[in-house]
Design an enzyme around this catalytic site. Sequence first.
Site, PDB file in Angstrom:
ATOM      1  N   GLY A  90       0.814  -1.213   0.000  1.00  0.00           N
ATOM      2  CA  GLY A  90       0.000   0.000   0.000  1.00  0.00           C
ATOM      3  C   GLY A  90       0.845   1.260   0.000  1.00  0.00           C
ATOM      4  O   GLY A  90       2.071   1.223   0.093  1.00  0.00           O
ATOM      5  N   GLY A  92       2.627   3.753   1.466  1.00  0.00           N
ATOM      6  CA  GLY A  92       3.205   4.024   2.775  1.00  0.00           C
ATOM      7  C   GLY A  92       3.644   5.456   2.959  1.00  0.00           C
ATOM      8  O   GLY A  92       3.855   5.897   4.091  1.00  0.00           O
ATOM      9  N   ARG A  93       3.804   6.192   1.874  1.00  0.00           N
ATOM     10  CA  ARG A  93       4.185   7.602   1.976  1.00  0.00           C
ATOM     11  C   ARG A  93       3.589   8.423   0.839  1.00  0.00           C
ATOM     12  O   ARG A  93       4.091   9.490   0.507  1.00  0.00           O
ATOM     13  CB  ARG A  93       5.714   7.741   1.978  1.00  0.00           C
ATOM     14  CG  ARG A  93       6.409   7.129   0.790  1.00  0.00           C
ATOM     15  CD  ARG A  93       7.907   7.013   1.039  1.00  0.00           C
ATOM     16  NE  ARG A  93       8.571   6.278  -0.027  1.00  0.00           N
ATOM     17  CZ  ARG A  93       9.159   6.859  -1.055  1.00  0.00           C
ATOM     18  NH1 ARG A  93       9.145   8.171  -1.182  1.00  0.00           N
ATOM     19  NH2 ARG A  93       9.761   6.129  -1.971  1.00  0.00           N
ATOM     20  N   LYS A 113       3.826  12.387  -2.866  1.00  0.00           N
ATOM     21  CA  LYS A 113       4.739  11.320  -2.462  1.00  0.00           C
ATOM     22  C   LYS A 113       5.713  11.894  -1.434  1.00  0.00           C
ATOM     23  O   LYS A 113       6.540  12.752  -1.766  1.00  0.00           O
ATOM     24  CB  LYS A 113       5.487  10.784  -3.686  1.00  0.00           C
ATOM     25  CG  LYS A 113       6.261   9.502  -3.440  1.00  0.00           C
ATOM     26  CD  LYS A 113       6.791   8.954  -4.757  1.00  0.00           C
ATOM     27  CE  LYS A 113       7.559   7.650  -4.549  1.00  0.00           C
ATOM     28  NZ  LYS A 113       8.079   7.120  -5.822  1.00  0.00           N
ATOM     29  N   ASP A 125       8.313   6.584   8.317  1.00  0.00           N
ATOM     30  CA  ASP A 125       7.861   7.928   8.657  1.00  0.00           C
ATOM     31  C   ASP A 125       6.986   8.556   7.583  1.00  0.00           C
ATOM     32  O   ASP A 125       6.491   9.674   7.746  1.00  0.00           O
ATOM     33  CB  ASP A 125       9.058   8.834   8.942  1.00  0.00           C
ATOM     34  CG  ASP A 125      10.055   8.898   7.784  1.00  0.00           C
ATOM     35  OD1 ASP A 125       9.693   8.500   6.660  1.00  0.00           O
ATOM     36  OD2 ASP A 125      11.198   9.343   8.002  1.00  0.00           O
ATOM     37  N   GLY A 126       6.818   7.862   6.459  1.00  0.00           N
ATOM     38  CA  GLY A 126       5.968   8.384   5.393  1.00  0.00           C
ATOM     39  C   GLY A 126       6.582   9.532   4.623  1.00  0.00           C
ATOM     40  O   GLY A 126       5.913  10.177   3.823  1.00  0.00           O
ATOM     41  N   ARG A 183      -1.845  -0.651  -9.923  1.00  0.00           N
ATOM     42  CA  ARG A 183      -0.679  -1.499 -10.166  1.00  0.00           C
ATOM     43  C   ARG A 183      -1.093  -2.957 -10.307  1.00  0.00           C
ATOM     44  O   ARG A 183      -2.197  -3.345  -9.922  1.00  0.00           O
ATOM     45  CB  ARG A 183       0.290  -1.375  -8.979  1.00  0.00           C
ATOM     46  CG  ARG A 183       0.624   0.060  -8.615  1.00  0.00           C
ATOM     47  CD  ARG A 183       0.888   0.209  -7.116  1.00  0.00           C
ATOM     48  NE  ARG A 183       1.082   1.614  -6.764  1.00  0.00           N
ATOM     49  CZ  ARG A 183       2.267   2.217  -6.726  1.00  0.00           C
ATOM     50  NH1 ARG A 183       3.359   1.530  -6.981  1.00  0.00           N
ATOM     51  NH2 ARG A 183       2.348   3.489  -6.418  1.00  0.00           N
ATOM     52  N   ASP A 252       4.445  -4.580  -7.537  1.00  0.00           N
ATOM     53  CA  ASP A 252       3.770  -3.381  -7.042  1.00  0.00           C
ATOM     54  C   ASP A 252       4.304  -2.120  -7.707  1.00  0.00           C
ATOM     55  O   ASP A 252       3.756  -1.033  -7.513  1.00  0.00           O
ATOM     56  CB  ASP A 252       3.898  -3.267  -5.511  1.00  0.00           C
ATOM     57  CG  ASP A 252       5.342  -3.342  -5.045  1.00  0.00           C
ATOM     58  OD1 ASP A 252       5.932  -4.424  -5.164  1.00  0.00           O
ATOM     59  OD2 ASP A 252       5.869  -2.326  -4.553  1.00  0.00           O
TER      60      ASP A 252
END
Length: 488
Positions: A90, A92-93, A113, A125-126, A183, A252
């Site tokens: 998924g 994540g950032r 992003k 930490d994204g 994706r 992905d």
Amino acid sequence: MASLEQLTFSNPYASLPPEFSVRVRPAPLAEARLVSVSPEALRLLDLEEAEAQRPEFVEVMGGARLLPGMEPVATVYSGHQFGVYVPRLGDGRALLLGEVHNAAGERWEVQLKGSGPTPFSRMGDGRAVLRSTVREYLCSEAMHALGIPTTRALCVIGSPEAVYREEVETGAILVRLAPSHVRFGTFEYFAHTEQTGHVALLAEHVIARHFPHLAGAPDRHTRLFSEVVERTARLVAQWQAVGFAHGVMNTDNMSLLGLTLDYGPFGFLDDFEPGFICNHSDHSGRYAFDKQPRIALWNLSCLAQALLSLVPEDALRAALESFAPTYSALWQARMREKLGLREEREDDRGLLEALLARMAESRTDYTRFFRALGHFDSSPQARNEPLRALFSRPEGFEAWASLYRTRLAAEGSVDAERHERMARVNPKYVLRNYLAQTAILRAQQGDFSEVDRLRAVLSRPFEEQPRSEPYAAPPPSWGRHLEVSCSS
């Protein structure tokens, strides 16, 4: 042209069931500022360059201010990473703000992003760092200028905020545009969690928005997969022809639309090395340059498995079997263009393979050779010294040049006309790692001018740019073997 406030946002992806995404508010960077903006990408949203200079632009594109219609979501997907299935990845950032419908009738999803943590951050930490953000920004726009399907990069938002990787770096946000960010791994997630209804729903969503010619057809899912196979084959053929190594071809990171997606440790070939590995984390060489077609097929087989609830197995196999001949034909067509050949002949592959073998033997600079080949003098007495000089074993080039001269004569090739054709397909400028690194080092010191300058040069890769000649030079000794990792 529109102003920022006139953009009309919506987020159809957010209207899918809650299993598809999670609503997340962006976490803006402290003291955010504009690092660079792509004028060409701005126009996709009907915006002029002046709009990017307004403080409101950084507020919106940095996630501090949401415009009407924006519904930021982090999307879920899974994927095979270095061949190993990871059941839940998924965004994540990254956050999908929504999409803009422009005056040309196009829909462009706007994604941040590096905008902070999400439920998919996996202890991260994204954030994204300036280093990797500048690389993706430059390469996205450079690939578009080369005519290769790709996500686009609108701008880079920078900040002095500290981000911790192997060392302390500064944070940044990339604003990315694409018709869709779906994706292979998006389908894999729902298939492997046995949510077959959502596999079907995702397929219908994709067809309705991006393959409308298939809507309502009884075999639409079969034809969808066949088109994805063809688009992927075309994309990889373009990568191989231009000498681009993606570096992390996980499922992905594969776009359903056949776009170049997720620029991490990518690299353009300097010396021609078929087994070139651009990602120093790829210890086994899984994603080496010459393995990219094979990996693309492997990834497509993973997507096929995810579509078994929609498409008969024999139809999936037939589509997969079409990949190799489709890729081969597309790659050879691209390479014929690079050689300036107008006609297709049976011995073309042999001519190409003989050339590439000699280039590998001499570690000939890939981009510089094909650009210089446009000036090949086909007269019998010509020695073509500039080309010979690119080979450590010039006798190997001379043997091939004799074959090439005969091939050109067989189709009545005229040197001046061939030169013009070849200049349109063989770039003079590509984003070599040392060029990106130079721009990054200056940006890290607060000087963003080299990022802008390099982006402008790469926006016209096929043109002679006399003032930019140094950007076409081979890498200096310090820049020949730069290591790039997945860290971002």
